[in-house]
Design a protein around this motif. Structure first.
Motif, PDB file in Angstrom:
ATOM      1  N   ASP A 141       0.970  -1.179  -0.043  1.00  0.00           N
ATOM      2  CA  ASP A 141       0.035   0.091  -0.028  1.00  0.00           C
ATOM      3  C   ASP A 141       0.765   1.242   0.152  1.00  0.00           C
ATOM      4  N   PHE A 142       0.300   2.396  -0.426  1.00  0.00           N
ATOM      5  CA  PHE A 142       1.016   3.615  -0.542  1.00  0.00           C
ATOM      6  C   PHE A 142      -0.201   4.558  -0.744  1.00  0.00           C
ATOM      7  N   VAL A 143       0.343   5.927  -0.518  1.00  0.00           N
ATOM      8  CA  VAL A 143      -0.574   7.144  -0.549  1.00  0.00           C
ATOM      9  C   VAL A 143       0.310   8.131  -1.511  1.00  0.00           C
ATOM     10  N   THR A 144      -0.196   8.359  -2.736  1.00  0.00           N
ATOM     11  CA  THR A 144       0.511   9.520  -3.331  1.00  0.00           C
ATOM     12  C   THR A 144      -0.185  10.832  -2.862  1.00  0.00           C
ATOM     13  N   ALA A 145       0.778  11.954  -2.667  1.00  0.00           N
ATOM     14  CA  ALA A 145       0.026  12.948  -2.158  1.00  0.00           C
ATOM     15  C   ALA A 145       1.050  14.380  -2.485  1.00  0.00           C
ATOM     16  N   VAL A 146       0.416  15.445  -2.445  1.00  0.00           N
ATOM     17  CA  VAL A 146       1.019  16.826  -2.541  1.00  0.00           C
ATOM     18  C   VAL A 146       0.611  17.732  -1.563  1.00  0.00           C
ATOM     19  N   PHE A 147       1.489  18.255  -0.776  1.00  0.00           N
ATOM     20  CA  PHE A 147       1.209  19.189   0.286  1.00  0.00           C
ATOM     21  C   PHE A 147       1.411  20.586  -0.087  1.00  0.00           C
ATOM     22  N   ALA A 148       0.564  21.738   0.219  1.00  0.00           N
ATOM     23  CA  ALA A 148       0.890  22.838  -0.115  1.00  0.00           C
ATOM     24  C   ALA A 148       0.585  23.713   1.150  1.00  0.00           C
ATOM     25  N   GLU A 149       1.521  24.931   1.151  1.00  0.00           N
ATOM     26  CA  GLU A 149       1.570  25.774   2.202  1.00  0.00           C
ATOM     27  C   GLU A 149       1.608  27.116   1.413  1.00  0.00           C
ATOM     28  N   PHE A 150       0.803  28.124   1.872  1.00  0.00           N
ATOM     29  CA  PHE A 150       0.448  29.512   1.179  1.00  0.00           C
ATOM     30  C   PHE A 150       1.332  30.590   2.002  1.00  0.00           C
ATOM     31  N   ALA A 151       1.896  31.207   1.344  1.00  0.00           N
ATOM     32  CA  ALA A 151       2.303  32.474   1.928  1.00  0.00           C
ATOM     33  C   ALA A 151       2.386  33.651   1.219  1.00  0.00           C
ATOM     34  N   PRO A 152       2.377  34.972   1.388  1.00  0.00           N
ATOM     35  CA  PRO A 152       2.351  35.984   0.539  1.00  0.00           C
ATOM     36  C   PRO A 152       3.040  36.002  -0.651  1.00  0.00           C
ATOM     37  N   GLU A 154       3.523  33.409  -2.832  1.00  0.00           N
ATOM     38  CA  GLU A 154       4.137  32.314  -3.270  1.00  0.00           C
ATOM     39  C   GLU A 154       3.299  31.048  -2.752  1.00  0.00           C
ATOM     40  N   VAL A 155       3.663  29.915  -3.100  1.00  0.00           N
ATOM     41  CA  VAL A 155       3.076  28.578  -2.767  1.00  0.00           C
ATOM     42  C   VAL A 155       4.287  27.906  -2.386  1.00  0.00           C
ATOM     43  N   ARG A 156       4.386  26.923  -1.428  1.00  0.00           N
ATOM     44  CA  ARG A 156       5.270  26.045  -1.004  1.00  0.00           C
ATOM     45  C   ARG A 156       4.995  24.824  -1.249  1.00  0.00           C
ATOM     46  N   LEU A 157       5.573  23.707  -1.901  1.00  0.00           N
ATOM     47  CA  LEU A 157       5.016  22.368  -2.150  1.00  0.00           C
ATOM     48  C   LEU A 157       5.901  21.163  -2.074  1.00  0.00           C
ATOM     49  N   VAL A 158       5.274  20.092  -1.353  1.00  0.00           N
ATOM     50  CA  VAL A 158       6.229  18.986  -1.291  1.00  0.00           C
ATOM     51  C   VAL A 158       5.265  17.934  -1.998  1.00  0.00           C
ATOM     52  N   LEU A 174       2.047  23.512 -15.376  1.00  0.00           N
ATOM     53  CA  LEU A 174       2.299  22.266 -14.186  1.00  0.00           C
ATOM     54  C   LEU A 174       3.427  22.930 -13.375  1.00  0.00           C
ATOM     55  N   LEU A 175       3.403  22.648 -12.281  1.00  0.00           N
ATOM     56  CA  LEU A 175       4.431  22.975 -11.111  1.00  0.00           C
ATOM     57  C   LEU A 175       4.964  21.502 -10.903  1.00  0.00           C
ATOM     58  N   GLU A 176       6.091  21.046 -11.633  1.00  0.00           N
ATOM     59  CA  GLU A 176       6.741  19.941 -11.616  1.00  0.00           C
ATOM     60  C   GLU A 176       7.727  20.052 -10.498  1.00  0.00           C
ATOM     61  N   PRO A 177       8.032  19.173  -9.485  1.00  0.00           N
ATOM     62  CA  PRO A 177       8.992  19.176  -8.529  1.00  0.00           C
ATOM     63  C   PRO A 177      10.114  18.884  -9.444  1.00  0.00           C
ATOM     64  N   GLY A 178      11.265  19.416  -8.768  1.00  0.00           N
ATOM     65  CA  GLY A 178      12.694  19.265  -9.356  1.00  0.00           C
ATOM     66  C   GLY A 178      13.004  17.783  -9.140  1.00  0.00           C
ATOM     67  N   THR A 179      12.709  17.415  -8.023  1.00  0.00           N
ATOM     68  CA  THR A 179      13.122  15.813  -7.517  1.00  0.00           C
ATOM     69  C   THR A 179      11.865  15.204  -6.976  1.00  0.00           C
ATOM     70  N   PRO A 180      11.127  14.427  -7.590  1.00  0.00           N
ATOM     71  CA  PRO A 180       9.773  13.862  -6.861  1.00  0.00           C
ATOM     72  C   PRO A 180      10.128  13.016  -5.725  1.00  0.00           C
ATOM     73  N   ALA A 181       9.500  12.848  -4.798  1.00  0.00           N
ATOM     74  CA  ALA A 181       9.433  12.164  -3.685  1.00  0.00           C
ATOM     75  C   ALA A 181       8.548  10.880  -3.820  1.00  0.00           C
ATOM     76  N   ARG A 194       9.467  26.151  -3.964  1.00  0.00           N
ATOM     77  CA  ARG A 194       8.749  27.350  -4.069  1.00  0.00           C
ATOM     78  C   ARG A 194       8.195  28.008  -5.319  1.00  0.00           C
ATOM     79  N   PHE A 195       6.871  28.331  -5.201  1.00  0.00           N
ATOM     80  CA  PHE A 195       6.579  28.885  -6.709  1.00  0.00           C
ATOM     81  C   PHE A 195       5.848  30.197  -6.599  1.00  0.00           C
ATOM     82  N   ARG A 196       6.129  31.256  -7.421  1.00  0.00           N
ATOM     83  CA  ARG A 196       5.523  32.562  -7.374  1.00  0.00           C
ATOM     84  C   ARG A 196       3.963  32.510  -7.680  1.00  0.00           C
ATOM     85  N   LEU A 197       3.184  33.082  -7.032  1.00  0.00           N
ATOM     86  CA  LEU A 197       1.955  33.276  -7.182  1.00  0.00           C
ATOM     87  C   LEU A 197       1.724  34.999  -7.282  1.00  0.00           C
ATOM     88  N   GLN A 198       1.119  35.339  -8.367  1.00  0.00           N
ATOM     89  CA  GLN A 198       0.792  36.583  -8.749  1.00  0.00           C
ATOM     90  C   GLN A 198      -0.714  36.865  -8.445  1.00  0.00           C
TER      91      GLN A 198
END
Length: 281
Positions: A141-152, A154-158, A174-181, A194-198
């Motif tokens: 079993d496993f769970v794929t997931a994306v976690f997001a954290e919003f800041a002024p 920008e958005v931070r993603l894992v 698409l906001l692709e990760p440099g190195t997928p986990a 980190r990705f910018r959000l206008q």
């Protein structure tokens, strides 16, 4: 003939009684089934709380569509929490479908709700959730997931083996990760990006029910093209409804996977906010 009449006279009441018992049993089963469906619906509302409201300066709108009718709930999951570190969101997908995926999906949401308020950053949060999930998952079993954290601004993603979020602004990408986990349950080494959000940008998080949708001839759903059209809708609720309608039009009855959609955008953009009282966590 006389014997037949007597037999019918004797057996008739017995048959009537048997039919009445069968009818009562069917009615009881229908009532129990209706109660079970209502219990499932209530459980789904607790696990996957629908959102369409402002949370910490970001408007969050959600949709969940279960492909099967067995339970109305499956292995896709999402949740949002307003924490001391900002708004945090998780969208995930448990390996498997139907009722067998409900328990790990529920465990993943429970872990997120408990840990999102204390983990100082997303990589730490992901590590804690992974450890908390381990006893709930089988060897495969496993769970794929994306976690997001919003800041002024920008958005931070894992991203743990999940389809990448989509940012819609001046262009759709698409906001692709440099190195997928690796997914949760497979000991991920989480890395934050980190990705910018206008102002006015939208961020769409989703499960693979969107990317894996196929037409009758096997053509994949054209995500970027269709999302570009759907996300032009001025209201977030209408944008998600439009996107789902496009998936259904493309895949029709062939849509065999659950689908969770979470659309986020700066609260300054006008949005139709539903009046229901849904606490973020």
């Amino acid at each position: 003939m006389h014997t037949l009449v007597i037999a019918l006279f004797l057996i008739g009441p017995l048959l009537l009684c048997a039919w009445l018992r069968v009818r009562r049993t069917l009615l009881a089963l229908r009532t129990a089934l209706a109660h079970a469906h209502e219990a499932v619906r209530s459980t789904r509302q607790l696990i996957l709380r629908p959102l369409s409201r402002d949370l910490a300066g970001t408007h969050v709108c959600t949709r969940y569509h279960c492909a099967g009718s067995e339970s109305g709930i499956g292995g896709d999951l999402y949740d949002a929490a307003v924490t001391p570190f900002g708004l945090r969101i998780v969208v995930g997908d448990v390996r498997g479908h139907g009722l067998e995926a409900v328990r790990p999906a529920t465990a993943a949401i429970a872990a997120f709700r408990e840990l999102a308020y204390t983990a100082p950053d997303l990589p730490t949060l992901v590590g804690h959730v992974d450890k908390r999930l381990a006893p709930e998952l089988g060897a495969e079993d496993f769970v794929t997931a994306v976690f997001a954290e919003f800041a002024p601004g920008e958005v931070r993603l894992v991203n743990c083996g999940h389809p990448p979020p989509l940012r819609a602004g001046q262009r759709v990408e698409l906001l692709e990760p440099g190195t997928p986990a690796t997914p949760l349950g497979l000991h991920p080494d989480p890395r934050q990006y980190r990705f910018r959000l206008q102002p006015g940008d939208r961020l769409l998080l989703y499960t693979d029910g969107l990317t894996d949708a196929r037409s009758a001839d096997g053509t994949p759903f054209p995500l970027l093209a269709e999302a570009t059209q759907a996300l032009r809708e001025p209201l977030p609720d209408d944008a998600l409804d439009s996107l789902y309608d496009r998936v259904v039009a493309h895949a029709g009855a062939r849509r065999a996977d659950d689908l969770a959609l979470v659309l986020c955008q700066p609260a300054e953009v006008p949005a139709r906010i539903m009046t229901q009282d849904v606490r973020p966590a």
